[in-house]
Design an enzyme around this catalytic site. Structure first.
Site, PDB file in Angstrom:
ATOM      1  N   ASP A 143       0.854  -1.180   0.000  1.00 27.81           N
ATOM      2  CA  ASP A 143       0.000   0.000   0.000  1.00 27.81           C
ATOM      3  C   ASP A 143       0.896   1.237   0.000  1.00 27.81           C
ATOM      4  O   ASP A 143       1.721   1.403   0.904  1.00 27.81           O
ATOM      5  CB  ASP A 143      -0.875  -0.037   1.270  1.00 27.81           C
ATOM      6  CG  ASP A 143      -2.274   0.477   1.030  1.00 27.81           C
ATOM      7  OD1 ASP A 143      -2.389   1.582   0.472  1.00 27.81           O
ATOM      8  OD2 ASP A 143      -3.238  -0.209   1.407  1.00 27.81           O
ATOM      9  N   ASP A 245      -3.052   4.592  -2.257  1.00 25.76           N
ATOM     10  CA  ASP A 245      -4.073   5.208  -1.421  1.00 25.76           C
ATOM     11  C   ASP A 245      -4.430   6.617  -1.902  1.00 25.76           C
ATOM     12  O   ASP A 245      -3.535   7.449  -2.090  1.00 25.76           O
ATOM     13  CB  ASP A 245      -3.523   5.286   0.016  1.00 25.76           C
ATOM     14  CG  ASP A 245      -4.596   5.605   1.028  1.00 25.76           C
ATOM     15  OD1 ASP A 245      -5.559   4.833   1.131  1.00 25.76           O
ATOM     16  OD2 ASP A 245      -4.461   6.633   1.737  1.00 25.76           O
ATOM     17  N   GLU A 299      -6.544   3.730  -5.757  1.00 25.65           N
ATOM     18  CA  GLU A 299      -7.835   3.856  -5.077  1.00 25.65           C
ATOM     19  C   GLU A 299      -8.485   5.078  -5.716  1.00 25.65           C
ATOM     20  O   GLU A 299      -8.076   6.212  -5.457  1.00 25.65           O
ATOM     21  CB  GLU A 299      -7.639   4.066  -3.573  1.00 25.65           C
ATOM     22  CG  GLU A 299      -8.966   4.049  -2.846  1.00 25.65           C
ATOM     23  CD  GLU A 299      -8.906   4.647  -1.440  1.00 25.65           C
ATOM     24  OE1 GLU A 299      -9.820   4.376  -0.656  1.00 25.65           O
ATOM     25  OE2 GLU A 299      -7.962   5.394  -1.143  1.00 25.65           O
ATOM     26  N   HIS A 374     -11.153  -3.231   3.346  1.00 21.99           N
ATOM     27  CA  HIS A 374     -11.029  -2.770   4.733  1.00 21.99           C
ATOM     28  C   HIS A 374     -11.798  -1.486   5.010  1.00 21.99           C
ATOM     29  O   HIS A 374     -11.888  -1.068   6.161  1.00 21.99           O
ATOM     30  CB  HIS A 374      -9.547  -2.580   5.054  1.00 21.99           C
ATOM     31  CG  HIS A 374      -8.978  -1.426   4.279  1.00 21.99           C
ATOM     32  ND1 HIS A 374      -8.858  -1.431   2.908  1.00 21.99           N
ATOM     33  CD2 HIS A 374      -8.534  -0.210   4.691  1.00 21.99           C
ATOM     34  CE1 HIS A 374      -8.370  -0.271   2.512  1.00 21.99           C
ATOM     35  NE2 HIS A 374      -8.155   0.481   3.571  1.00 21.99           N
ATOM     36  N   ASP A 375     -12.302  -0.815   3.970  1.00 20.71           N
ATOM     37  CA  ASP A 375     -13.105   0.394   4.170  1.00 20.71           C
ATOM     38  C   ASP A 375     -14.596   0.113   4.035  1.00 20.71           C
ATOM     39  O   ASP A 375     -15.413   1.029   4.129  1.00 20.71           O
ATOM     40  CB  ASP A 375     -12.733   1.457   3.126  1.00 20.71           C
ATOM     41  CG  ASP A 375     -11.348   2.036   3.348  1.00 20.71           C
ATOM     42  OD1 ASP A 375     -10.865   2.022   4.500  1.00 20.71           O
ATOM     43  OD2 ASP A 375     -10.747   2.507   2.354  1.00 20.71           O
TER      44      ASP A 375
HETATM   45  O1  TEU Z   1      -9.477   5.648   1.923  1.00 23.84           O
HETATM   46  C1  TEU Z   1      -9.827   6.847   1.284  1.00 23.84           C
HETATM   47  C2  TEU Z   1     -11.149   7.339   1.553  1.00 23.84           C
HETATM   48  O2  TEU Z   1     -11.678   8.201   0.882  1.00 23.84           O
HETATM   49  C3  TEU Z   1     -11.772   6.821   2.771  1.00 23.84           C
HETATM   50  O3  TEU Z   1     -12.322   7.932   3.389  1.00 23.84           O
HETATM   51  C4  TEU Z   1     -12.776   5.804   2.465  1.00 23.84           C
HETATM   52  O4  TEU Z   1     -13.536   6.217   1.382  1.00 23.84           O
HETATM   53  C5  TEU Z   1     -13.623   5.641   3.662  1.00 23.84           C
HETATM   54  O5  TEU Z   1     -12.944   4.759   4.497  1.00 23.84           O
HETATM   55  C6  TEU Z   1     -14.947   5.072   3.384  1.00 23.84           C
HETATM   56  O6  TEU Z   1     -15.665   5.118   4.569  1.00 23.84           O
HETATM   57  C7  TEU Z   1      -8.122   5.395   2.081  1.00 23.84           C
HETATM   58  C8  TEU Z   1      -7.904   4.120   2.860  1.00 23.84           C
HETATM   59  O7  TEU Z   1      -8.388   3.023   2.124  1.00 23.84           O
HETATM   60  C9  TEU Z   1      -8.531   4.250   4.193  1.00 23.84           C
HETATM   61  O8  TEU Z   1      -8.454   3.085   4.945  1.00 23.84           O
HETATM   62  C10 TEU Z   1      -7.808   5.372   4.905  1.00 23.84           C
HETATM   63  O9  TEU Z   1      -8.439   5.604   6.138  1.00 23.84           O
HETATM   64  C11 TEU Z   1      -7.793   6.653   4.094  1.00 23.84           C
HETATM   65  O10 TEU Z   1      -7.458   6.448   2.730  1.00 23.84           O
HETATM   66  C12 TEU Z   1      -6.758   7.591   4.625  1.00 23.84           C
HETATM   67  O11 TEU Z   1      -5.476   7.109   4.334  1.00 23.84           O
END
Ligand code: TEU
Ligand code: CA
Length: 598
Positions: A143, A245, A299, A374-375
């Site tokens: 990542d 990311d 992403e 994970h999100d």
């Molecule tokens: O996520 C980017 C993002 O826009 C997040 O706000 C995501 O859409 C959100 O978790 C949805 O509820 C990335 C990563 O995947 C996330 O885990 C990180 O928290 C974030 O960036 C900050 O690095």
């Protein structure tokens, strides 16, 4: 219940819409791109690549396997499970950040990009893991989190120490004597403000995420070179690529104007549209990516069908793939903190979104497909049905979808067990900064906390982060200590040990599907055609390549449903089905999935 949710949405609307919510509203206005009549496999832009043929499996290291009893998953834990991973028939493993971090956002706040997070182990553990993967023919992608660092990174410590420090321009600073800069939204901050006043130099710094995640300033050539040499460090070790990311956010208009009206309050779209983002990505490609046989996947927060190819058209020499948010945003009320629409989601819209995105990559670029990460909450709860009688069937149906689309599947660890949301009742059980700070936001505004918690049972990120379920011993065999996040109580029946020996279980269904995809290029490169598009219950499509034709039928409902494929069904031969005895009946049983060869 419905009024409660609507009231909550209205109240939360004041706080500003999260990025991922409004993307689909904008994107929905984009015209659907027609599929070309010619066979796509011959198109130059669609040359064969290993990463197009791969199944990517995502591991959240904190939750996969704890080797030393501290309750936190770690690298040695993953290494101890490599034979299991190999048995899945996957090709590439994406690890969420494993770098030094104070863990404000579970590793997405990095304090040393070339160090391993203490809780996860050592560089030697990392090298052993990488070797263990390569020995088994598995690839590893890391990542890359370079829109922001941790505030505990040495660069930021230097940068904040004085206005004339040589690292000052590694971050975005705004001198307070100029007054407060134009608003920028922070996704994780309790008050939603993306500017934080730092007393030491009487200046504001920018943070799109938490206060402990200051945004890096890509205008600085020195910073860009630091990032590129850090990437080379990992690639020279032999890693096979990066998941990047929020990479569309790296370029900012550093005059920091008011958000232009055209974005209509859509911060994700605005952040993704920085003036130099494509210059920086081309520079990264020329300096780093082009020198290695690796894959890159963005992403794609804020990226719509209209601008996707600018990132992934091979001729532009930027990135290989991106994953969009349009699909996973469906079914939440617009402008809400991920409040599920009580009406559920429309399968017709779902089909339109995935068909439209398939069309984007008809001739150029390449797509991705995912329903969990994970999100996200667990796909079975969010897109299927986690009631005991439907959990396995609906989850296998979704797996069928993911493994038969014309896009690289990104499959999230635990979905092969048909894992489900844990649905915490109390805020105290959550560990995720997003849930914890949103709760505080709602509380501060006098919002409806019960309605917020109800919505989080479906949408919260921690639902997808509960420990992986290995067996029916204490804590699902994840740890001998106290797990950092509660284990889903269904682990006594939902676990690898049980599923591994069940020929018709979830796990072996996933294995069957990875094999099917691998041994049938038509499932990878074949043309995708949506059938019976107005059917509100069934998703039906064909895949065609070099005279072979596969039909996929997916019933998204808990009742029998019929489908009109326009094909002579007596000519079809069933290859796979998610019911023990697949039948050729005209009607699909609840959550039934069937794959036919024609
Ligand atoms: O996520 C980017 C993002 O826009 C997040 O706000 C995501 O859409 C959100 O978790 C949805 O509820 C990335 C990563 O995947 C996330 O885990 C990180 O928290 C974030 O960036 C900050 O690095
Ligand atoms: Ca551990």
């Amino acid at each position: 219940m419905r009024t409660l949710l609507l009231a909550l949405t209205t109240a939360l609307g004041l706080l500003g819409a999260p990025a991922w919510r409004q993307d689909d509203r904008n994107a929905a206005q984009q015209p659907v791109q027609p599929a070309p009549a010619t066979a796509r496999s011959s198109a130059v832009g669609n040359a064969r690549k290993w990463w197009k043929e791969a199944v990517v499996y995502q591991i959240y290291p904190r939750s996969f396997k704890d080797s030393n009893g501290d309750g936190v998953g770690d690298l040695k834990g993953i290494t101890s499970k490599l034979d299991y991973l190999k048995s899945l028939g996957i090709d590439v493993i994406w690890l969420n950040p494993v770098f030094s971090s104070p863990n404000d956002d579970n590793g997405y706040d990095i304090s040393d990009y070339q160090g391993i997070m203490k809780e996860f182990g050592t560089m030697q553990d990392f090298d052993e893991l990488l070797k263990g993967m390569h020995d088994r023919g598995l690839k590893l992608i890391l990542d890359l989190v370079v829109n922001h660092s941790s505030d505990e990174h040495e660069w930021f410590k230097q940068s904040r120490s004085s206005r004339d420090n040589s690292y000052r321009d590694y971050y975005h600073w705004w001198p307070a004597e100029k007054g407060k800069p134009a608003a920028r939204r922070s996704f994780f901050d309790v008050d939603g403000d993306g500017w934080e006043l730092d007393k030491a130099t009487n200046s504001y710094y920018l943070h799109y995420f938490s206060r402990k995640q200051p945004d890096l300033n890509w205008e600085s050539p020195r910073l860009r070179n630091e990032v590129f040499s850090m990437m080379r460090f990992w690639l020279d070790k032999g890693v096979d690529g990066f998941r990047m990311d929020v990479i569309p956010f790296i370029s900012k208009d550093t005059t920091f104007p008011e958000m232009p009206a055209q974005y209509n309050g859509d911060w994700g779209r605005f952040y993704a549209n920085g003036p130099h983002v494509h210059e920086y990505l081309r520079e990264m490609n020329a300096a780093v990516l082009s020198k290695y046989d690796v894959m890159s996947v963005a992403e794609g927060v804020g990226v719509t069908t209209a601008d996707a190819l600018q990132y992934v058209d091979a001729d532009r020499r930027e990135l290989d793939m991106l994953y969009h948010f349009e699909g996973v945003s469906l079914g939440y009320l617009p402008g809400s903190l991920k409040v599920p629409d009580p009406k559920g989601f429309s399968l017709i819209e779902f089909k339109n979104i995935y068909s439209k995105w398939d069309g984007v990559f008809a001739d150029k670029g390449w797509g991705t497909i995912y329903l969990g990460n994970h999100d996200q909450p667990r796909m079975t709860t969010r897109w299927g049905n986690d009631a005991p009688q439907w959990r396995e069937l609906s989850s296998k149906m979704l797996t069928t979808f993911l493994l038969t689309m014309r896009a690289t599947p990104y499959y999230y660890a635990g979905d092969e067990l048909c894992m489900t949301n844990i649905k915490f009742d109390r805020i105290e059980d959550y560990r995720d900064i997003e849930s914890v700070n949103w709760y505080q936001q709602v509380k501060n505004k006098g919002g409806d906390l019960q309605a917020f918690l109800a919505a989080q049972k479906i949408a919260a990120r921690d639902n997808g982060r509960t420990p992986f379920q290995w067996d029916r011993t204490a804590n699902a065999g994840f740890t001998s200590g106290k797990p950092w996040l509660k284990v889903n109580p269904n682990y006594t029946t939902v676990n690898v040990a049980v599923d591994d020996v069940n020929a018709t279980g979830c796990l072996n269904y996933f294995r069957k599907l990875t094999q099917l995809r691998k041994s049938n290029p038509v499932l990878i490169y074949g043309k995708y055609v949506l059938l019976d598009k107005d059917n509100p219950d069934v998703y039906a499509y064909t895949r065609e390549l070099d005279g072979r034709k596969i039909l996929v039928l997916l019933n998204f409902r808990d009742k029998a449903a019929s489908v009109d494929t326009g094909l002579d069904m007596s000519k079809g031969k069933i290859l796979v089905g998610n019911y023990p005895a697949p039948s050729g009946d005209a009607k699909l049983r609840p959550y039934e999935a069937r794959i036919y060869e024609f």
